[in-house]
Design an enzyme around this catalytic site. Structure first.
Site, PDB file in Angstrom:
ATOM      1  CB  CYS A 100      32.698  47.371  40.300  1.00  0.00           C
ATOM      2  SG  CYS A 100      33.427  45.763  40.646  1.00  0.00           S
ATOM      3  CB  CYS A 104      36.614  41.023  36.040  1.00  0.00           C
ATOM      4  SG  CYS A 104      35.337  42.172  35.600  1.00  0.00           S
ATOM      5  CB  THR A 191      35.435  43.043  44.108  1.00  0.00           C
ATOM      6  OG1 THR A 191      36.125  44.237  44.430  1.00  0.00           O
ATOM      7  CG2 THR A 191      34.438  43.311  43.000  1.00  0.00           C
ATOM      8  CD  GLU A 258      34.299  46.580  46.460  1.00  0.00           C
ATOM      9  OE1 GLU A 258      33.386  47.388  46.667  1.00  0.00           O
ATOM     10  OE2 GLU A 258      34.747  46.345  45.319  1.00  0.00           O
ATOM     11  CG  HIS A 293      41.716  42.621  38.658  1.00  0.00           C
ATOM     12  ND1 HIS A 293      40.609  42.026  38.103  1.00  0.00           N
ATOM     13  CD2 HIS A 293      41.240  43.536  39.541  1.00  0.00           C
ATOM     14  CE1 HIS A 293      39.517  42.550  38.636  1.00  0.00           C
ATOM     15  NE2 HIS A 293      39.865  43.477  39.510  1.00  0.00           N
ATOM     16  CE1 TYR A 297      40.393  46.724  38.439  1.00  0.00           C
ATOM     17  CE2 TYR A 297      40.823  48.967  39.143  1.00  0.00           C
ATOM     18  CZ  TYR A 297      40.395  47.689  39.427  1.00  0.00           C
ATOM     19  OH  TYR A 297      39.959  47.382  40.678  1.00  0.00           O
ATOM     20  CB  CYS A 300      35.724  47.390  34.206  1.00  0.00           C
ATOM     21  SG  CYS A 300      36.900  47.900  35.486  1.00  0.00           S
ATOM     22  CD  GLU A 456      36.958  48.396  42.075  1.00  0.00           C
ATOM     23  OE1 GLU A 456      36.281  48.777  41.116  1.00  0.00           O
ATOM     24  OE2 GLU A 456      36.748  47.342  42.689  1.00  0.00           O
TER      25      GLU A 456
HETATM   26 FE1  SF4 Z   1      35.084  45.402  39.113  1.00  0.00          FE
HETATM   27 FE2  SF4 Z   1      36.549  46.288  37.087  1.00  0.00          FE
HETATM   28 FE3  SF4 Z   1      37.584  44.551  38.834  1.00  0.00          FE
HETATM   29 FE4  SF4 Z   1      35.678  43.828  37.059  1.00  0.00          FE
HETATM   30  S1  SF4 Z   1      37.770  44.511  36.602  1.00  0.00           S
HETATM   31  S2  SF4 Z   1      35.784  43.288  39.212  1.00  0.00           S
HETATM   32  S3  SF4 Z   1      34.418  45.649  37.015  1.00  0.00           S
HETATM   33  S4  SF4 Z   1      36.930  46.649  39.240  1.00  0.00           S
HETATM   34 FE    FE Z   2      38.332  45.922  41.245  1.00  0.00          FE
END
Ligand code: SF4
Ligand code: FE
Length: 491
Positions: A100, A104, A191, A258, A293, A297, A300, A456
């Site tokens: 991660c 983001c 995060t 985190e 968000h 996902y 990422c 996550e």
């Molecule tokens: Fe982390 Fe994915 Fe959230 Fe970006 S989108 S902060 S990589 S979990």
């Molecule tokens: Fe996340």
């Protein structure tokens, strides 16, 4: 100021007076701490790739506010193409870090708060949108990393913020002054908190009139007076503190991060306030941020999934089983699942729409479907990875054993000789490479990086039930009933 280099970003963190605690103690040099540094390297990658001409189109973009070139992680999406590029950028970062990369959350907060503040001002004549535009311009011009902080501790889940025995269970205003507000509370499992320059705080649930003091959103520097973080631990994290264990760590370069973020009477000047009592807008910010968000996902986790699949294929190759049809089929299945997630990320982006404020929002239903799939498919991908790789990924002796000169055999063989003899696989493949790929898979499937890939995938951007609530709301069951009635001839 131009875009920062990776090194400039890392050095910029040293200038902050961020208060970090771990294992019950204050960490002074947290930038170089072996448990924290991989997560800093990970964010640094968002700067490094932006400097690479090969990725310039994906990583950088013209600011809609100033026309200047900015890192896409600070951008307000101006089209569905921007939304798609965001997902592509996140897949790229996942492929380059297998972790991660944290930046983001800020990007998703920017876009949610930008559009929401516009609509709050429209209703109340407040100046939150102007505040936010000034803030985001400063962020873009200085190429800052900003954390988006949403998840409050929540205490008794059956009670609203104002009904909690401890009012700090949700971030709230404790004092209103002429020049600003004073806030208390905390955000959990945050995060990328420690290595961000600033934070944007947002409410975590819809609120009622009684919750006015809890309906608050604002930005504050990470080293603000009264703010501190307690670092969250991860599976196998202390391996990072061991000497000569870089292979055992699995991914020695990168990782996620985190923390529990505490606000103990932090003063927020008026110009950094984006919501202050307009409780009916709390839900809008939550829904928009969560939507972005959940789209994220689909990028990422797919990028990290690419690396899991690659490592699994390597493990199979090292064992000499890559031609077995069962192995090939499992790799196909992993790819199918991973690309399905990508389809969802791209789909919710391509069906995006313009908000009143002018930036682009993803399709909420599809983004929630995307994240709902993410709560399942990475688990199956990891299961298949473990299936193909074999149990060695969790039973292999340590790196120190492989390198040990202690004699154990009749003919003077060392522990290292014995480990290298019995863990050798296909000819031409070094046992060290086999160790590396096994430990790497261990790290991603159930070690420190599993925070970012497995658990996550379940809880990040909201737990599965949160998506199901949104799917129920957006799913238009009434409309679907009408389709059936029309064709079946039901009045
Ligand atoms: Fe982390 Fe994915 Fe959230 Fe970006 S989108 S902060 S990589 S979990
Ligand atoms: Fe996340």
């Amino acid at each position: 100021m131009a875009l920062m280099t990776a090194q400039e970003y890392i050095e910029s963190l040293r200038k902050l007076k961020t208060r970090v605690y771990m294992f019950g103690e204050k960490i002074e040099n947290w930038v170089d701490h072996p448990m924290i540094r991989p997560s800093i390297n990970c964010v640094a990658m968002t700067y490094a790739l932006a400097q690479d001409p090969q990725y310039a189109d994906l990583m950088t973009v013209k600011s809609s506010l100033t026309g200047r070139t900015v890192n896409r992680f600070t951008h307000l999406h101006q089209s569905t193409e921007d939304l798609i590029n965001k997902v592509k950028m996140q897949r790229l970062l996942g492929q380059k870090t297998a972790s991660c990369f944290q930046r983001c959350v800020g990007m998703d907060a920017f876009n949610a708060v930008f559009s929401s503040t516009y609509e709050i001002d429209e209703k109340y004549g407040t100046h939150y949108h102007e505040n936010f535009k000034n803030f985001i311009t400063m962020v873009q011009d200085n190429d800052l990393t900003v954390d988006g902080a949403m998840t409050d501790p929540k205490g008794d889940r059956s009670k609203a913020p104002s009904q909690q025995a401890d009012p700090d269970m949700y971030v709230h205003v404790v004092e209103r002054r002429e020049d600003g507000i004073v806030v208390c509370g905390a955000k959990c499992h945050q995060t990328g908190s420690i290595n961000s320059h600033w934070h944007i705080f947002m409410p975590t649930i819809s609120m009622g009139e009684a919750d006015k003091d809890w309906a608050v959103s604002f930005a504050c520097p990470t080293d603000a007076e009264g703010m501190y973080m307690i670092y969250g631990r991860q599976s196998c994290d202390t391996r990072k503190m061991e000497e000569g264990a870089s292979i055992d760590v699995g991914n020695a370069k990168f990782g996620g991060q985190e923390a529990l973020v505490v606000l103990d009477h932090v003063f927020i000047p008026n110009e950094y306030i984006f919501l202050n009592g307009e409780y009916e807008f709390a839900g809008m910010i939550v829904e928009r941020f969560a939507g972005y968000h959940r789209q994220s996902y689909g990028g990422c986790k797919v990028g990290v999934g690419d690396v899991v699949i690659g490592a699994t294929a390597l493990a199979a190759e090292y064992n000499g089983v890559e031609k077995a049809s069962a192995v090939k089929d499992k790799l196909i299945e992993m790819t199918h699942l991973n690309e399905t997630l990508y389809c969802c990320g791209i789909a919710c982006s391509s069906q995006g729409f313009k908000t009143k404020a002018g930036n682009y929002q993803i399709d909420l239903l599809l983004a929630n479907v995307c994240k709902q799939n993410v709560t399942r498919f990475p688990y199956e991908i990891v299961r298949l990875a473990e299936d193909v790789a074999g149990g060695l990924m969790v039973t292999m002796p340590s790196q120190k054993d492989f390198e040990s000169g202690t004699v154990v055999g009749r003919n003077g063989e060392t522990i290292g000789d014995i480990c290298n003899k019995f863990f050798a696989a296909r000819e031409g493949v070094s046992t060290e490479d086999r160790q590396r790929v096994m430990r790497f898979l261990e790290n991603m499937c159930l070690g420190a990086a599993a925070v970012g890939y497995r658990t996550e995938s379940m809880h990040g951007a909201g737990s599965p039930q949160a998506q199901r609530i949104m799917i129920a709301r957006q799913g238009n069951i009434q409309g679907k009933k009408q389709f059936a009635k029309d064709i079946a001839g039901i009045q």
